[in-house]
Design a protein around this motif. Structure first.
Motif, PDB file in Angstrom:
ATOM      1  N   VAL A  12       6.387   9.525  -2.007  1.00  0.00           N
ATOM      2  CA  VAL A  12       5.983   8.146  -2.266  1.00  0.00           C
ATOM      3  C   VAL A  12       7.207   7.308  -2.601  1.00  0.00           C
ATOM      4  CG1 VAL A  12       4.725   6.659  -3.876  1.00  0.00           C
ATOM      5  CG2 VAL A  12       3.630   8.709  -2.953  1.00  0.00           C
ATOM      6  N   ARG A  13       8.042   7.824  -3.496  1.00  0.00           N
ATOM      7  CA  ARG A  13       9.252   7.084  -3.897  1.00  0.00           C
ATOM      8  C   ARG A  13      10.233   6.919  -2.757  1.00  0.00           C
ATOM      9  NH1 ARG A  13       9.317   9.699  -9.816  1.00  0.00           N
ATOM     10  NH2 ARG A  13       7.915   8.160 -10.737  1.00  0.00           N
ATOM     11  N   ALA A  14      10.197   7.845  -1.795  1.00  0.00           N
ATOM     12  CA  ALA A  14      11.080   7.748  -0.626  1.00  0.00           C
ATOM     13  C   ALA A  14      10.528   6.826   0.454  1.00  0.00           C
ATOM     14  CB  ALA A  14      11.335   9.143  -0.055  1.00  0.00           C
ATOM     15  N   GLY A  15       9.324   6.262   0.244  1.00  0.00           N
ATOM     16  CA  GLY A  15       8.785   5.296   1.187  1.00  0.00           C
ATOM     17  C   GLY A  15       7.709   5.805   2.114  1.00  0.00           C
ATOM     18  N   ALA A  16       7.050   6.899   1.782  1.00  0.00           N
ATOM     19  CA  ALA A  16       6.023   7.466   2.659  1.00  0.00           C
ATOM     20  C   ALA A  16       4.957   6.443   3.024  1.00  0.00           C
ATOM     21  CB  ALA A  16       5.375   8.684   2.007  1.00  0.00           C
ATOM     22  N   ALA A  17       4.540   5.622   2.070  1.00  0.00           N
ATOM     23  CA  ALA A  17       3.496   4.629   2.352  1.00  0.00           C
ATOM     24  C   ALA A  17       3.989   3.560   3.316  1.00  0.00           C
ATOM     25  CB  ALA A  17       3.019   3.985   1.051  1.00  0.00           C
ATOM     26  N   ARG A  18       5.225   3.137   3.173  1.00  0.00           N
ATOM     27  CA  ARG A  18       5.775   2.109   4.083  1.00  0.00           C
ATOM     28  C   ARG A  18       5.939   2.637   5.496  1.00  0.00           C
ATOM     29  NH1 ARG A  18       9.047   1.646  -0.321  1.00  0.00           N
ATOM     30  NH2 ARG A  18      10.721   2.756   0.732  1.00  0.00           N
ATOM     31  N   GLU A  19       6.190   3.924   5.614  1.00  0.00           N
ATOM     32  CA  GLU A  19       6.446   4.518   6.930  1.00  0.00           C
ATOM     33  C   GLU A  19       5.203   5.137   7.566  1.00  0.00           C
ATOM     34  OE1 GLU A  19       9.642   7.228   6.187  1.00  0.00           O
ATOM     35  OE2 GLU A  19      10.908   5.632   5.372  1.00  0.00           O
ATOM     36  N   GLN A  55     -13.521  -1.622   8.514  1.00  0.00           N
ATOM     37  CA  GLN A  55     -12.777  -0.729   7.638  1.00  0.00           C
ATOM     38  C   GLN A  55     -11.390  -1.326   7.466  1.00  0.00           C
ATOM     39  OE1 GLN A  55     -11.041   3.182   8.950  1.00  0.00           O
ATOM     40  NE2 GLN A  55     -12.699   3.934   7.623  1.00  0.00           N
ATOM     41  N   LEU A  56     -10.915  -1.373   6.223  1.00  0.00           N
ATOM     42  CA  LEU A  56      -9.610  -1.939   5.920  1.00  0.00           C
ATOM     43  C   LEU A  56      -8.908  -0.992   4.957  1.00  0.00           C
ATOM     44  CD1 LEU A  56      -8.807  -5.597   5.153  1.00  0.00           C
ATOM     45  CD2 LEU A  56      -8.073  -3.864   3.525  1.00  0.00           C
ATOM     46  N   ILE A  57      -7.628  -0.723   5.220  1.00  0.00           N
ATOM     47  CA  ILE A  57      -6.825   0.125   4.343  1.00  0.00           C
ATOM     48  C   ILE A  57      -5.543  -0.635   4.007  1.00  0.00           C
ATOM     49  CG2 ILE A  57      -5.594   2.318   4.069  1.00  0.00           C
ATOM     50  CD1 ILE A  57      -7.465   3.478   6.252  1.00  0.00           C
ATOM     51  N   TYR A  58      -5.207  -0.627   2.731  1.00  0.00           N
ATOM     52  CA  TYR A  58      -3.961  -1.281   2.314  1.00  0.00           C
ATOM     53  C   TYR A  58      -3.275  -0.428   1.254  1.00  0.00           C
ATOM     54  CZ  TYR A  58      -5.998  -2.635  -2.128  1.00  0.00           C
ATOM     55  OH  TYR A  58      -6.567  -2.600  -3.368  1.00  0.00           O
ATOM     56  N   GLY A  86      -8.874 -10.699   0.291  1.00  0.00           N
ATOM     57  CA  GLY A  86      -8.285 -11.966  -0.164  1.00  0.00           C
ATOM     58  C   GLY A  86      -8.160 -12.004  -1.677  1.00  0.00           C
ATOM     59  N   ARG A  87      -9.171 -11.501  -2.390  1.00  0.00           N
ATOM     60  CA  ARG A  87      -9.109 -11.433  -3.855  1.00  0.00           C
ATOM     61  C   ARG A  87      -8.009 -10.493  -4.316  1.00  0.00           C
ATOM     62  NH1 ARG A  87     -13.480  -8.850  -4.813  1.00  0.00           N
ATOM     63  NH2 ARG A  87     -12.866  -8.297  -6.910  1.00  0.00           N
ATOM     64  N   ILE A  88      -7.869  -9.370  -3.631  1.00  0.00           N
ATOM     65  CA  ILE A  88      -6.834  -8.393  -3.978  1.00  0.00           C
ATOM     66  C   ILE A  88      -5.452  -9.014  -3.803  1.00  0.00           C
ATOM     67  CG2 ILE A  88      -5.767  -6.219  -3.218  1.00  0.00           C
ATOM     68  CD1 ILE A  88      -8.760  -5.307  -2.647  1.00  0.00           C
ATOM     69  N   LEU A  89      -5.282  -9.780  -2.737  1.00  0.00           N
ATOM     70  CA  LEU A  89      -3.987 -10.435  -2.503  1.00  0.00           C
ATOM     71  C   LEU A  89      -3.629 -11.385  -3.643  1.00  0.00           C
ATOM     72  CD1 LEU A  89      -4.270 -11.195   1.313  1.00  0.00           C
ATOM     73  CD2 LEU A  89      -2.698  -9.570   0.226  1.00  0.00           C
ATOM     74  N   GLN A  90      -4.629 -11.951  -4.308  1.00  0.00           N
ATOM     75  CA  GLN A  90      -4.400 -12.882  -5.415  1.00  0.00           C
ATOM     76  C   GLN A  90      -4.366 -12.196  -6.786  1.00  0.00           C
ATOM     77  OE1 GLN A  90      -3.700 -16.109  -4.755  1.00  0.00           O
ATOM     78  NE2 GLN A  90      -3.830 -15.441  -2.634  1.00  0.00           N
ATOM     79  N   ASP A  91      -4.708 -10.913  -6.839  1.00  0.00           N
ATOM     80  CA  ASP A  91      -4.820 -10.169  -8.092  1.00  0.00           C
ATOM     81  C   ASP A  91      -3.430  -9.747  -8.575  1.00  0.00           C
ATOM     82  OD1 ASP A  91      -5.288  -8.234 -10.112  1.00  0.00           O
ATOM     83  OD2 ASP A  91      -7.127  -7.545  -9.134  1.00  0.00           O
ATOM     84  N   VAL A 150       1.451  -5.939  -1.669  1.00  0.00           N
ATOM     85  CA  VAL A 150       0.283  -5.526  -0.888  1.00  0.00           C
ATOM     86  C   VAL A 150       0.661  -5.485   0.596  1.00  0.00           C
ATOM     87  CG1 VAL A 150      -2.098  -6.082  -0.260  1.00  0.00           C
ATOM     88  CG2 VAL A 150      -1.288  -6.537  -2.583  1.00  0.00           C
ATOM     89  N   ALA A 151       0.341  -4.365   1.240  1.00  0.00           N
ATOM     90  CA  ALA A 151       0.634  -4.212   2.667  1.00  0.00           C
ATOM     91  C   ALA A 151      -0.614  -3.707   3.392  1.00  0.00           C
ATOM     92  CB  ALA A 151       1.788  -3.228   2.871  1.00  0.00           C
ATOM     93  N   LEU A 152      -1.063  -4.458   4.372  1.00  0.00           N
ATOM     94  CA  LEU A 152      -2.209  -4.059   5.184  1.00  0.00           C
ATOM     95  C   LEU A 152      -1.766  -2.979   6.161  1.00  0.00           C
ATOM     96  CD1 LEU A 152      -5.162  -4.602   6.057  1.00  0.00           C
ATOM     97  CD2 LEU A 152      -4.235  -6.291   7.650  1.00  0.00           C
ATOM     98  N   LEU A 153      -2.462  -1.834   6.152  1.00  0.00           N
ATOM     99  CA  LEU A 153      -2.130  -0.732   7.058  1.00  0.00           C
ATOM    100  C   LEU A 153      -3.075  -0.639   8.239  1.00  0.00           C
ATOM    101  CD1 LEU A 153      -1.356   2.176   4.567  1.00  0.00           C
ATOM    102  CD2 LEU A 153       0.249   0.623   5.677  1.00  0.00           C
ATOM    103  N   HIS A 154      -4.338  -1.029   8.018  1.00  0.00           N
ATOM    104  CA  HIS A 154      -5.348  -0.832   9.060  1.00  0.00           C
ATOM    105  C   HIS A 154      -6.514  -1.775   8.811  1.00  0.00           C
ATOM    106  CE1 HIS A 154      -8.240   1.248  11.650  1.00  0.00           C
ATOM    107  NE2 HIS A 154      -9.065   1.281  10.622  1.00  0.00           N
TER     108      HIS A 154
END
Length: 137
Positions: A107-114, A5-8, A63-68, A74-78
């Motif tokens: 989201v704009r305040a950085g919820a995904a990054r945190e 399982q991968l989440i980004y 890997g394809r997503i990283l090149q898209d 793109v940030a790998l979360l899990h």
């Protein structure tokens, strides 16, 4: 066969209904051919995607997503082994954000990054419990 399982997260480039439809059609076709299932949550300025399937297929897809060029920052979360898929009947589930998910302001305040991996996995687990008809094709 080991499942992964991968989440980004990423920021979409040139986001609009046509771009989202193109991403979903492409993802569904690719995922079906490679034994991958998952879900995509999107806002105008954020993608959060869960991929699950054979480790080698998920790794190649990421890997394809990283090149898209439709995905920025793109940030790998899990990424971890998986016993049971959350979205077994879905080549790629697409859902609008729910009221219980991050607000646009969050989201704009950085919820995904945190966000922690556990909190994002909990969002997808809750989404998987909601009743919806799988979209195949």
């Amino acid at each position: 066969m080991r499942l992964m399982q991968l989440i980004y997260t990423s920021r979409p480039f040139g986001f609009g209904p046509e771009a989202l439809d193109d991403i979903l059609m492409s993802a569904r076709r690719h995922n079906r051919a490679n034994g991958i299932t998952g879900a995509l949550i999107c806002r105008a300025d954020l993608f959060v995607q869960l991929l699950e399937g054979p480790r080698s297929a998920v790794t190649r897809t990421f890997g394809r997503i990283l090149q898209d060029d439709r995905h920025l920052d793109v940030a790998l979360l899990h990424a971890d082994d998986l016993e049971t898929r959350l979205f077994p009947g879905w080549d790629m589930r697409d859902d609008p954000p729910r009221s219980w998910m991050w607000s646009l302001a969050e989201v704009r305040a950085g919820a995904a990054r945190e966000a922690t991996a556990a909190s994002v996995r909990a969002i997808f687990a809750r989404l998987a419990q909601e009743v919806a008809e799988p979209v195949r094709g």
